[in-house]
Design a protein around this motif. Structure first.
Motif, PDB file in Angstrom:
ATOM      1  N   ARG A  77       0.829  -1.215   0.000  1.00  0.00           N
ATOM      2  CA  ARG A  77       0.000   0.000   0.000  1.00  0.00           C
ATOM      3  C   ARG A  77       0.869   1.273   0.000  1.00  0.00           C
ATOM      4  NH1 ARG A  77      -4.512   2.156  -1.404  1.00  0.00           N
ATOM      5  NH2 ARG A  77      -5.423   3.649  -0.007  1.00  0.00           N
ATOM      6  N   LYS A 153     -12.543 -10.976  -3.537  1.00  0.00           N
ATOM      7  CA  LYS A 153     -12.305 -10.088  -2.387  1.00  0.00           C
ATOM      8  C   LYS A 153     -11.621  -8.789  -2.835  1.00  0.00           C
ATOM      9  CE  LYS A 153     -10.156 -10.009   2.142  1.00  0.00           C
ATOM     10  NZ  LYS A 153      -9.077 -10.515   2.949  1.00  0.00           N
ATOM     11  N   LYS A 154     -10.617  -8.901  -3.690  1.00  0.00           N
ATOM     12  CA  LYS A 154      -9.886  -7.718  -4.185  1.00  0.00           C
ATOM     13  C   LYS A 154     -10.797  -6.866  -5.073  1.00  0.00           C
ATOM     14  CE  LYS A 154      -5.758  -6.081  -6.443  1.00  0.00           C
ATOM     15  NZ  LYS A 154      -4.801  -5.491  -5.551  1.00  0.00           N
ATOM     16  N   ASP A 157     -13.144  -4.922  -2.905  1.00  0.00           N
ATOM     17  CA  ASP A 157     -12.382  -3.856  -2.245  1.00  0.00           C
ATOM     18  C   ASP A 157     -12.159  -2.677  -3.198  1.00  0.00           C
ATOM     19  OD1 ASP A 157     -10.699  -2.731  -0.104  1.00  0.00           O
ATOM     20  OD2 ASP A 157      -9.040  -3.164  -1.469  1.00  0.00           O
ATOM     21  N   ILE A 158     -11.740  -2.967  -4.430  1.00  0.00           N
ATOM     22  CA  ILE A 158     -11.488  -1.900  -5.418  1.00  0.00           C
ATOM     23  C   ILE A 158     -12.790  -1.182  -5.769  1.00  0.00           C
ATOM     24  CG2 ILE A 158     -10.801  -1.463  -7.834  1.00  0.00           C
ATOM     25  CD1 ILE A 158      -8.418  -1.839  -5.886  1.00  0.00           C
ATOM     26  N   GLN A 160     -15.399  -0.814  -3.843  1.00  0.00           N
ATOM     27  CA  GLN A 160     -15.783   0.025  -2.696  1.00  0.00           C
ATOM     28  C   GLN A 160     -14.926   1.284  -2.624  1.00  0.00           C
ATOM     29  OE1 GLN A 160     -15.558  -2.985   0.377  1.00  0.00           O
ATOM     30  NE2 GLN A 160     -17.749  -3.415   0.216  1.00  0.00           N
ATOM     31  N   LYS A 161     -13.621   1.140  -2.902  1.00  0.00           N
ATOM     32  CA  LYS A 161     -12.733   2.316  -2.900  1.00  0.00           C
ATOM     33  C   LYS A 161     -13.109   3.276  -4.031  1.00  0.00           C
ATOM     34  CE  LYS A 161      -8.804   0.282  -0.569  1.00  0.00           C
ATOM     35  NZ  LYS A 161      -7.700  -0.629  -0.702  1.00  0.00           N
ATOM     36  N   ALA A 190     -20.858  -5.066  -3.765  1.00  0.00           N
ATOM     37  CA  ALA A 190     -19.853  -4.163  -3.191  1.00  0.00           C
ATOM     38  C   ALA A 190     -20.450  -2.868  -2.661  1.00  0.00           C
ATOM     39  CB  ALA A 190     -18.786  -3.840  -4.241  1.00  0.00           C
TER      40      ALA A 190
END
Length: 193
Positions: A77, A153-154, A157-158, A160-161, A190
């Motif tokens: 990160r 999962k990734k 996450d992307i 949501q970001k 998401a």
């Protein structure tokens, strides 16, 4: 050519040097040139009355991006964030040089670089418009390929970001895009449930 046309032509000329090619409607085109044209088309649809400095910032968003590869930074990160900051700085400097060369004044150049550096996201309306356009271009043109290469999962996450960076107006525009059934399901999972 007027000043604006000269600036766009110069940005396109530089992005056409990208050695990474993509296919678009059966034609091979430099990746960042294609990206910049998609950005302009999306801005025109999303904010048809955008000021000239926002149009230029949108077109120059990834100028010469290939010069700073992600692989030169740690694959965590912190490395990712450092890479993104270096890119923004480089994009702003290259664009400022072009704008000075074609005859824009320092106030105009400062507005463009402010936008490219994504200053005051969420509080500056034009920076937010640029971020919405970036997210919309990603969702419309790059998300399906991204989703095919990563685990669920990734992807969630992307998504949501990405959603978190957008305004409500951006969300509404995103929901108007055409997605495959699989992508639509991921997006609902998401951000809509």
């Amino acid at each position: 050519m007027n000043t604006y046309q000269k600036a766009i032509a110069k940005i396109d000329e530089i992005n056409a040097e990208d050695p990474i090619k993509e296919l678009d409607q059966g034609e091979e085109i430099s990746k960042e040139l294609l990206y910049s044209k998609r950005m302009t088309a999306k801005l025109d649809a999303f904010e048809p009355n955008a000021p000239e400095y926002l149009k230029i910032a949108t077109r120059a968003q990834h100028i010469e991006r290939w010069k700073i590869p992600r692989s030169e930074y740690p694959m965590d990160r912190v490395g990712y964030l450092r890479w993104r900051e270096e890119l923004k700085k480089m994009h702003a400097e290259i664009t400022a040089g072009i704008l000075e060369e074609v005859g824009y004044d320092q106030d105009f150049i400062a507005k463009v670089t402010h936008l490219i550096r994504k200053k005051q996201l969420k509080t500056d309306e034009e920076t937010q418009t640029l971020e919405d356009v970036i997210c919309l271009v990603f969702l419309e043109n790059y998300f399906e390929d991204f989703a095919a290469k990563h685990e669920k999962k990734k992807i969630i996450d992307i998504l949501q970001k990405t959603w978190g960076k957008m305004s409500e107006r951006g969300h509404q525009a995103a929901l108007q895009l055409t997605f495959s059934q699989e992508s639509l399901q991921l997006i609902k999972e998401a951000v809509l449930e």
